[in-house]
Write a protein that holds these residues in place. Structure first.
Motif, PDB file in Angstrom:
ATOM      1  N   LYS A  47       0.838  -1.206   0.000  1.00  0.00           N
ATOM      2  CA  LYS A  47       0.000   0.000   0.000  1.00  0.00           C
ATOM      3  C   LYS A  47       0.872   1.255   0.000  1.00  0.00           C
ATOM      4  O   LYS A  47       0.645   2.202   0.763  1.00  0.00           O
ATOM      5  N   LEU A  48       1.892   1.237  -0.869  1.00  0.00           N
ATOM      6  CA  LEU A  48       2.805   2.362  -0.993  1.00  0.00           C
ATOM      7  C   LEU A  48       2.196   3.407  -1.924  1.00  0.00           C
ATOM      8  O   LEU A  48       1.543   3.061  -2.906  1.00  0.00           O
ATOM      9  N   ASN A  49       2.428   4.656  -1.615  1.00  0.00           N
ATOM     10  CA  ASN A  49       1.864   5.750  -2.408  1.00  0.00           C
ATOM     11  C   ASN A  49       2.851   6.346  -3.393  1.00  0.00           C
ATOM     12  O   ASN A  49       2.473   6.793  -4.471  1.00  0.00           O
ATOM     13  N   LYS A  50       4.102   6.396  -3.001  1.00  0.00           N
ATOM     14  CA  LYS A  50       5.104   7.046  -3.848  1.00  0.00           C
ATOM     15  C   LYS A  50       6.476   6.475  -3.541  1.00  0.00           C
ATOM     16  O   LYS A  50       6.645   5.690  -2.623  1.00  0.00           O
ATOM     17  N   GLY A  51       7.425   6.914  -4.325  1.00  0.00           N
ATOM     18  CA  GLY A  51       8.803   6.488  -4.096  1.00  0.00           C
ATOM     19  C   GLY A  51       9.483   6.047  -5.366  1.00  0.00           C
ATOM     20  O   GLY A  51       8.988   6.275  -6.472  1.00  0.00           O
ATOM     21  N   VAL A  52      10.635   5.413  -5.191  1.00  0.00           N
ATOM     22  CA  VAL A  52      11.401   4.926  -6.338  1.00  0.00           C
ATOM     23  C   VAL A  52      10.726   3.665  -6.874  1.00  0.00           C
ATOM     24  O   VAL A  52       9.965   3.010  -6.181  1.00  0.00           O
ATOM     25  N   HIS A  53      11.039   3.359  -8.126  1.00  0.00           N
ATOM     26  CA  HIS A  53      10.490   2.160  -8.759  1.00  0.00           C
ATOM     27  C   HIS A  53      11.633   1.256  -9.201  1.00  0.00           C
ATOM     28  O   HIS A  53      12.698   1.721  -9.599  1.00  0.00           O
ATOM     29  N   ASN A  80      13.632  -7.386   2.079  1.00  0.00           N
ATOM     30  CA  ASN A  80      14.216  -6.581   3.148  1.00  0.00           C
ATOM     31  C   ASN A  80      14.002  -5.085   2.918  1.00  0.00           C
ATOM     32  O   ASN A  80      13.715  -4.337   3.864  1.00  0.00           O
ATOM     33  N   ALA A  81      14.105  -4.637   1.683  1.00  0.00           N
ATOM     34  CA  ALA A  81      13.873  -3.217   1.389  1.00  0.00           C
ATOM     35  C   ALA A  81      12.421  -2.843   1.689  1.00  0.00           C
ATOM     36  O   ALA A  81      12.148  -1.783   2.280  1.00  0.00           O
ATOM     37  N   LEU A  82      11.494  -3.707   1.307  1.00  0.00           N
ATOM     38  CA  LEU A  82      10.082  -3.439   1.593  1.00  0.00           C
ATOM     39  C   LEU A  82       9.837  -3.428   3.100  1.00  0.00           C
ATOM     40  O   LEU A  82       9.079  -2.594   3.598  1.00  0.00           O
ATOM     41  N   SER A  83      10.490  -4.297   3.827  1.00  0.00           N
ATOM     42  CA  SER A  83      10.340  -4.316   5.284  1.00  0.00           C
ATOM     43  C   SER A  83      10.758  -2.983   5.895  1.00  0.00           C
ATOM     44  O   SER A  83      10.079  -2.464   6.784  1.00  0.00           O
ATOM     45  N   PHE A  84      11.866  -2.429   5.424  1.00  0.00           N
ATOM     46  CA  PHE A  84      12.297  -1.117   5.924  1.00  0.00           C
ATOM     47  C   PHE A  84      11.257  -0.041   5.613  1.00  0.00           C
ATOM     48  O   PHE A  84      10.941   0.795   6.465  1.00  0.00           O
ATOM     49  N   ALA A  85      10.723  -0.062   4.402  1.00  0.00           N
ATOM     50  CA  ALA A  85       9.722   0.932   4.004  1.00  0.00           C
ATOM     51  C   ALA A  85       8.460   0.800   4.851  1.00  0.00           C
ATOM     52  O   ALA A  85       7.907   1.803   5.308  1.00  0.00           O
ATOM     53  N   LEU A  86       8.005  -0.419   5.057  1.00  0.00           N
ATOM     54  CA  LEU A  86       6.788  -0.639   5.836  1.00  0.00           C
ATOM     55  C   LEU A  86       6.995  -0.266   7.305  1.00  0.00           C
ATOM     56  O   LEU A  86       6.104   0.298   7.938  1.00  0.00           O
ATOM     57  N   TYR A  87       8.159  -0.563   7.834  1.00  0.00           N
ATOM     58  CA  TYR A  87       8.449  -0.226   9.225  1.00  0.00           C
ATOM     59  C   TYR A  87       8.427   1.290   9.432  1.00  0.00           C
ATOM     60  O   TYR A  87       7.929   1.774  10.451  1.00  0.00           O
ATOM     61  N   ARG A  88       8.955   2.014   8.453  1.00  0.00           N
ATOM     62  CA  ARG A  88       8.962   3.481   8.545  1.00  0.00           C
ATOM     63  C   ARG A  88       7.530   4.015   8.538  1.00  0.00           C
ATOM     64  O   ARG A  88       7.224   4.995   9.198  1.00  0.00           O
ATOM     65  N   GLY A  89       6.651   3.384   7.766  1.00  0.00           N
ATOM     66  CA  GLY A  89       5.230   3.678   7.805  1.00  0.00           C
ATOM     67  C   GLY A  89       4.762   4.948   7.121  1.00  0.00           C
ATOM     68  O   GLY A  89       3.652   5.405   7.373  1.00  0.00           O
ATOM     69  N   ASP A  90       5.571   5.501   6.230  1.00  0.00           N
ATOM     70  CA  ASP A  90       5.136   6.734   5.555  1.00  0.00           C
ATOM     71  C   ASP A  90       4.625   6.503   4.138  1.00  0.00           C
ATOM     72  O   ASP A  90       4.364   7.440   3.402  1.00  0.00           O
ATOM     73  N   GLY A  91       4.475   5.238   3.740  1.00  0.00           N
ATOM     74  CA  GLY A  91       3.914   4.920   2.430  1.00  0.00           C
ATOM     75  C   GLY A  91       4.830   5.178   1.260  1.00  0.00           C
ATOM     76  O   GLY A  91       4.374   5.281   0.127  1.00  0.00           O
ATOM     77  N   THR A  92       6.141   5.281   1.524  1.00  0.00           N
ATOM     78  CA  THR A  92       7.086   5.517   0.434  1.00  0.00           C
ATOM     79  C   THR A  92       8.165   4.440   0.417  1.00  0.00           C
ATOM     80  O   THR A  92       8.502   3.855   1.448  1.00  0.00           O
ATOM     81  N   LEU A  93       8.682   4.192  -0.766  1.00  0.00           N
ATOM     82  CA  LEU A  93       9.813   3.294  -0.962  1.00  0.00           C
ATOM     83  C   LEU A  93      10.977   4.167  -1.392  1.00  0.00           C
ATOM     84  O   LEU A  93      10.888   4.867  -2.398  1.00  0.00           O
ATOM     85  N   ARG A  94      12.043   4.157  -0.629  1.00  0.00           N
ATOM     86  CA  ARG A  94      13.183   5.051  -0.869  1.00  0.00           C
ATOM     87  C   ARG A  94      14.432   4.271  -1.236  1.00  0.00           C
ATOM     88  O   ARG A  94      14.582   3.109  -0.864  1.00  0.00           O
ATOM     89  N   ARG A  95      15.328   4.951  -1.911  1.00  0.00           N
ATOM     90  CA  ARG A  95      16.607   4.335  -2.276  1.00  0.00           C
ATOM     91  C   ARG A  95      17.341   3.842  -1.036  1.00  0.00           C
ATOM     92  O   ARG A  95      17.955   2.778  -1.050  1.00  0.00           O
ATOM     93  N   GLU A  96      17.259   4.612   0.054  1.00  0.00           N
ATOM     94  CA  GLU A  96      17.975   4.187   1.258  1.00  0.00           C
ATOM     95  C   GLU A  96      17.418   2.882   1.837  1.00  0.00           C
ATOM     96  O   GLU A  96      18.136   2.163   2.528  1.00  0.00           O
ATOM     97  N   ASP A  97      16.159   2.561   1.540  1.00  0.00           N
ATOM     98  CA  ASP A  97      15.618   1.271   1.969  1.00  0.00           C
ATOM     99  C   ASP A  97      16.418   0.129   1.348  1.00  0.00           C
ATOM    100  O   ASP A  97      16.688  -0.887   1.993  1.00  0.00           O
ATOM    101  N   PHE A  98      16.806   0.321   0.100  1.00  0.00           N
ATOM    102  CA  PHE A  98      17.591  -0.693  -0.600  1.00  0.00           C
ATOM    103  C   PHE A  98      19.024  -0.733  -0.068  1.00  0.00           C
ATOM    104  O   PHE A  98      19.618  -1.796   0.058  1.00  0.00           O
ATOM    105  N   SER A  99      19.550   0.429   0.253  1.00  0.00           N
ATOM    106  CA  SER A  99      20.897   0.507   0.812  1.00  0.00           C
ATOM    107  C   SER A  99      20.950  -0.195   2.161  1.00  0.00           C
ATOM    108  O   SER A  99      21.848  -1.005   2.417  1.00  0.00           O
ATOM    109  N   TYR A 100      19.978   0.072   3.026  1.00  0.00           N
ATOM    110  CA  TYR A 100      19.913  -0.600   4.324  1.00  0.00           C
ATOM    111  C   TYR A 100      19.705  -2.108   4.129  1.00  0.00           C
ATOM    112  O   TYR A 100      20.312  -2.919   4.840  1.00  0.00           O
TER     113      TYR A 100
END
Length: 133
Positions: A47-53, A80-100
């Motif tokens: 249920k992500l709204n925005k971010g990198v693709h 793992n990247a999606l887990s970071f995005a979901l944990y943050r809870g702001d509905g975005t997928l960020r490049r740093e999620d992939f880095s982490y």
């Protein structure tokens, strides 16, 4: 594998998957099609709204470097990247999620000699990818 009857019935054929090949310019390449399909599902499920693709070069190139196009490695990294995005809870997928995610994911097939591909220069990643071909 097929020496046991129960396995023969459950798995009627054997498929060998070869690693996906990097092609950033052809939108219908196997790699791009897989990334587009996974991207759609990740945004839907999370249920992500925005971010990198995933199919954008800034994500696709380091994803390929991290996984060598091997689906299992790609799956682990995306999970793992999606887990970071979901944990943050702001509905975005960020490049740093992939880095982490790279930092906590096994990367047995990463073709970058050292470092995190999500923090490396694009020129270095392209050089490494071209050397792999």
């Amino acid at each position: 594998f097929y020496e046991k009857d129960i396995l023969k019935r459950r798995f009627p054929f054997f498929a060998k998957l070869t690693p996906l090949q990097l092609n950033l310019t052809e939108p219908n390449s196997d790699f791009q099609l897989v990334l587009r399909g996974l991207d759609k599902k990740i945004y839907e499920i999370g249920k992500l709204n925005k971010g990198v693709h995933l199919h954008e070069t800034e994500i696709a190139l380091p994803l390929f470097i991290a996984s060598s196009g091997i689906m299992e490695d790609l799956r682990l990294h995306l999970s793992n990247a999606l887990s970071f995005a979901l944990y943050r809870g702001d509905g975005t997928l960020r490049r740093e999620d992939f880095s982490y995610a790279f930092e906590i994911t096994r990367h047995d097939h990463c073709i970058l000699p050292e470092g995190n591909p999500f923090e490396a220069a694009k020129s270095l990643l392209l050089e490494v990818a071209n050397d792999k071909k």
